[in-house]
Motif scaffolding. Structure first.
Motif, PDB file in Angstrom:
ATOM      1  N   SER A   1      -7.145 -31.260  11.294  1.00 47.46           N
ATOM      2  CA  SER A   1      -7.331 -29.693  10.298  1.00 47.46           C
ATOM      3  C   SER A   1      -5.739 -30.153  10.288  1.00 47.46           C
ATOM      4  CB  SER A   1      -7.666 -29.147  10.714  1.00 47.46           C
ATOM      5  OG  SER A   1      -7.404 -28.445  12.894  1.00 47.46           O
ATOM      6  N   PHE A   2      -5.345 -28.654   9.383  1.00 41.81           N
ATOM      7  CA  PHE A   2      -3.231 -28.602   9.468  1.00 41.81           C
ATOM      8  C   PHE A   2      -3.207 -28.178  10.157  1.00 41.81           C
ATOM      9  CE2 PHE A   2       0.089 -25.788   8.203  1.00 41.81           C
ATOM     10  CZ  PHE A   2       0.502 -26.826   6.734  1.00 41.81           C
ATOM     11  N   ARG A   3      -2.183 -28.891  10.965  1.00 40.16           N
ATOM     12  CA  ARG A   3      -1.496 -28.361  12.360  1.00 40.16           C
ATOM     13  C   ARG A   3       0.109 -27.325  12.267  1.00 40.16           C
ATOM     14  NH1 ARG A   3       3.680 -29.999  14.884  1.00 40.16           N
ATOM     15  NH2 ARG A   3       4.630 -30.621  12.336  1.00 40.16           N
ATOM     16  N   SER A   4      -0.925 -25.587  13.113  1.00 42.03           N
ATOM     17  CA  SER A   4      -0.179 -24.575  12.738  1.00 42.03           C
ATOM     18  C   SER A   4       0.577 -24.077  13.121  1.00 42.03           C
ATOM     19  CB  SER A   4      -1.261 -23.252  12.339  1.00 42.03           C
ATOM     20  OG  SER A   4      -1.844 -23.269  14.043  1.00 42.03           O
TER      21      SER A   4
ATOM     22  N   LYS B   1      -2.763 -33.496  -3.867  1.00 38.66           N
ATOM     23  CA  LYS B   1      -4.290 -33.945  -4.698  1.00 38.66           C
ATOM     24  C   LYS B   1      -4.796 -32.962  -6.187  1.00 38.66           C
ATOM     25  CE  LYS B   1      -9.358 -32.975  -4.518  1.00 38.66           C
ATOM     26  NZ  LYS B   1     -10.331 -32.692  -3.931  1.00 38.66           N
ATOM     27  N   GLN B   2      -4.090 -31.953  -6.023  1.00 38.24           N
ATOM     28  CA  GLN B   2      -3.546 -30.526  -7.127  1.00 38.24           C
ATOM     29  C   GLN B   2      -2.540 -30.699  -8.058  1.00 38.24           C
ATOM     30  OE1 GLN B   2      -3.963 -29.751  -3.864  1.00 38.24           O
ATOM     31  NE2 GLN B   2      -5.361 -29.317  -4.075  1.00 38.24           N
TER      32      GLN B   2
ATOM     33  N   ARG C   1      -4.946 -27.041  -0.396  1.00 37.24           N
ATOM     34  CA  ARG C   1      -5.734 -26.735   0.597  1.00 37.24           C
ATOM     35  C   ARG C   1      -6.106 -26.307   1.644  1.00 37.24           C
ATOM     36  NH1 ARG C   1     -10.828 -28.353  -2.866  1.00 37.24           N
ATOM     37  NH2 ARG C   1      -9.806 -30.313  -2.724  1.00 37.24           N
ATOM     38  N   SER C   2      -5.240 -27.456   2.654  1.00 40.51           N
ATOM     39  CA  SER C   2      -5.657 -27.374   4.020  1.00 40.51           C
ATOM     40  C   SER C   2      -4.576 -26.539   4.730  1.00 40.51           C
ATOM     41  CB  SER C   2      -5.037 -29.265   4.016  1.00 40.51           C
ATOM     42  OG  SER C   2      -3.003 -29.444   3.789  1.00 40.51           O
ATOM     43  N   SER C   3      -3.989 -25.641   3.820  1.00 43.84           N
ATOM     44  CA  SER C   3      -2.622 -24.942   4.846  1.00 43.84           C
ATOM     45  C   SER C   3      -3.136 -23.886   4.905  1.00 43.84           C
ATOM     46  CB  SER C   3      -1.524 -25.191   3.896  1.00 43.84           C
ATOM     47  OG  SER C   3      -0.655 -24.156   4.653  1.00 43.84           O
ATOM     48  N   PRO C   4      -3.634 -23.096   5.193  1.00 41.22           N
ATOM     49  CA  PRO C   4      -3.984 -21.466   5.394  1.00 41.22           C
ATOM     50  C   PRO C   4      -3.430 -20.166   4.936  1.00 41.22           C
ATOM     51  CG  PRO C   4      -3.522 -22.114   8.128  1.00 41.22           C
ATOM     52  CD  PRO C   4      -3.122 -23.104   6.624  1.00 41.22           C
TER      53      PRO C   4
END
Length: 159
Positions: A138-141, A80-81, A105-108
């Motif tokens: 959500s992001f798979r951490s 997106k960015q 922004r989805s990744s912490p």
């Protein structure tokens, strides 16, 4: 093309089902799409796929439609960015293929500020693809890919 024809013929004579998948990042993604068009022209019955990352626009609507008619399957992975997939030839060129649009922004683990180089880096894309489950998840951490790879050539990781 000559070498590809040799390889395709070799594996077909062995009874293999042959298909071609071309990938590329940024300019390489644009070149992958152009190569797919040439391959579809030269190997008319061969399934051809493209997976591009951060690719700029390369063809007009006629180019896109002809590639689709030749059976090309295209996945464009964008952020997106990232400005690169949006900036070239906005009025003349069009995007080709289905889009998987990810968001930094989805990744912490990634910084939120604008970093043109870091956002367009292949490792940033791979990190986000690795953490992607679905647009509603959500992001798979817990991925196995080392997040430190993102920071090898840019300043994208949070402290």
């Amino acid at each position: 093309m000559k070498e590809l024809k040799t390889l395709v013929d070799f594996y077909k004579t062995k009874g293999e089902q042959v298909s071609l998948t071309i990938t590329g990042h940024s300019l390489g993604g644009a070149l992958a799409l152009l190569n797919a068009y040439e391959l579809a022209t030269n190997f008319q019955k061969l399934p051809i796929s493209v997976i591009s990352f951060a690719s700029p626009r390369v063809g007009n609507i006629s180019f896109r439609d002809e590639l689709y008619q030749m059976g090309g399957k295209i996945l464009r992975v964008t952020l997106k960015q990232d400005l690169v997939p949006r900036m070239l030839g906005i009025w003349i060129y069009t995007q080709v293929g289905a889009e998987l649009k990810l968001d930094v922004r989805s990744s912490p683990y990634l910084k939120r500020g604008f970093n043109f180089i870091g956002i367009n880096m292949f490792e940033t894309y791979i990190h986000l693809v690795n953490g992607f489950v679905s647009s509603s998840s959500s992001f798979r951490s817990n991925s196995k890919r080392d997040v430190a790879l993102v920071n090898k050539a840019c300043d994208m990781l949070v402290d």
